[in-house]
Design an enzyme around this catalytic site. Sequence first.
Site, short mmCIF file in Angstrom:
data_model
loop_
_atom_site.label_atom_id
_atom_site.label_comp_id
_atom_site.label_asym_id
_atom_site.label_seq_id
_atom_site.Cartn_x
_atom_site.Cartn_y
_atom_site.Cartn_z
N HIS A 12 0.83 -1.22 0.00
CA HIS A 12 0.00 0.00 0.00
C HIS A 12 0.86 1.27 0.00
O HIS A 12 0.59 2.22 0.71
CB HIS A 12 -1.01 -0.02 1.15
CG HIS A 12 -0.42 -0.18 2.52
ND1 HIS A 12 -1.01 -0.92 3.51
CD2 HIS A 12 0.71 0.32 3.08
CE1 HIS A 12 -0.27 -0.86 4.61
NE2 HIS A 12 0.77 -0.11 4.38
N HIS A 59 -0.03 4.86 9.67
CA HIS A 59 1.35 5.37 9.64
C HIS A 59 1.46 6.76 10.25
O HIS A 59 2.29 7.56 9.85
CB HIS A 59 1.86 5.45 8.21
CG HIS A 59 1.67 4.22 7.38
ND1 HIS A 59 0.44 3.81 6.93
CD2 HIS A 59 2.56 3.31 6.92
CE1 HIS A 59 0.58 2.69 6.22
NE2 HIS A 59 1.85 2.37 6.20
N HIS A 195 10.76 -3.99 3.00
CA HIS A 195 11.28 -2.64 2.78
C HIS A 195 11.77 -2.04 4.08
O HIS A 195 11.31 -2.41 5.16
CB HIS A 195 10.28 -1.71 2.10
CG HIS A 195 9.02 -1.37 2.87
ND1 HIS A 195 8.11 -2.31 3.31
CD2 HIS A 195 8.50 -0.18 3.24
CE1 HIS A 195 7.10 -1.70 3.90
NE2 HIS A 195 7.31 -0.41 3.89
N GLU A 242 5.00 -5.02 8.22
CA GLU A 242 3.60 -4.90 7.76
C GLU A 242 3.06 -6.22 7.24
O GLU A 242 1.84 -6.35 7.04
CB GLU A 242 3.51 -3.82 6.67
CG GLU A 242 3.81 -2.43 7.20
CD GLU A 242 3.86 -1.37 6.10
OE1 GLU A 242 3.81 -0.18 6.45
OE2 GLU A 242 3.94 -1.71 4.91
#
Lengths: 282, 119
Positions: A12, A59, A195, A242
């Site tokens: 996302h 976030h 990531h 995540e």
Amino acid sequence: MAKIIGGLSTSHIPAVGNAVAKELFEDPYWKPFFDGFPAIRGWLDEHKPDVAINIYNDHGLGFFLDCMPTFAIGAAHEYVNEDEGWGIPVMPPYEGDAKLSWHIIESMVEDEFDITSCQELAVDHGFTVPTQLFWPGLQKNPNFPRIIPISANTVQHPIPTLKRALAFGRALRRAILSYPEDIKVVVLGTGGLSHQLDGERAGHINKEFDLMCMDKIVDDPDELTKISRHELVRQAGAQGTEFLMWMMMRGALGDKVKLVHKNYHIPISNTGAGTMLMECIE
Amino acid sequence: MEIKDFDHHAPIEGTTLFDGEMAMKGYALNKMCFSFNGAPARDAYLADPEGYMTSFKLNDEQKQACRDKNVLAMIAAGGNIYYLAKFAGIYKLDVQDVGAQQTGMTKEAFKEKLLRQGD
């Protein structure tokens, strides 16, 4: 009774929001990522879920460190998207399903999951980007479902374990299947894959690990619960945690699923980008 | 890749786990960055960075890291990357700019490094 028809996952990444706004679908950088979606949209057009449970991680829009819920469930009639500070387009409000939200909250707390309920929740790109990818046009799309947000903490350690995430999904499944209305539900679990944005290791991506996770999550998600949170950070990167959202989604699909579609591409922004559709069998 | 071969305790190079200790250390800095979700806050910071930082009670280390726009120093001062990204947004810096700065690379070299990991 309510029925869960399948699970969807995708990364996302905020940059996707800009790419959608600029319609970069055929752009050579973006095409390998966007090509992962037509098959899923076709499946959604065919099956037309009434409600989507959208599992994501906030976030820093809906929650701050003053009160950081480990698992939060939206219990509102509507959810707004707001400015996040770096210029991705703000989406129109999303229609919720407060009655189903409270049923899920009641059922999960009875099941001994301690839930934070949210009657107001600003949803960020983690919530909006997947909806843009799966239902182009959003509210203008005739098949756009009502949506319930569920956010898990990956901002601040201690974050939930992979085992707890999977168990959460299984409790969510029990909750949804006990809802008396005849509705079709699809469960989204988005974020990741590998990531890392921060530190000297910024730019870390781990293709081998991502592909292993996408493989095992289909038929043997319990095997993935052997990965500690520390090891998840090491392998997947600080923000690769995540992947917890994918495990929550997978838990809600039941023991056996059919893999309908998957796509993986490096890089989108700083991320290994994975997309999957699993159909429920039971 | 076998899960049984993982080492669950090895230090993670180039990575700061944002845990309770860091969350306490960086609270003021992160709270200021959280405010940058709103455009009026971003404008107020640009108009008077020193006054804005003081109003959020940043310590000297945090203020200097912000003046220098030094991401590694902001992390060392307790900054969390999700909130720092909003600080970077004020200066129109994206996550590749931030990645390049932290790794001492040009942005082009950093983007090339990302691309190569798909090979």
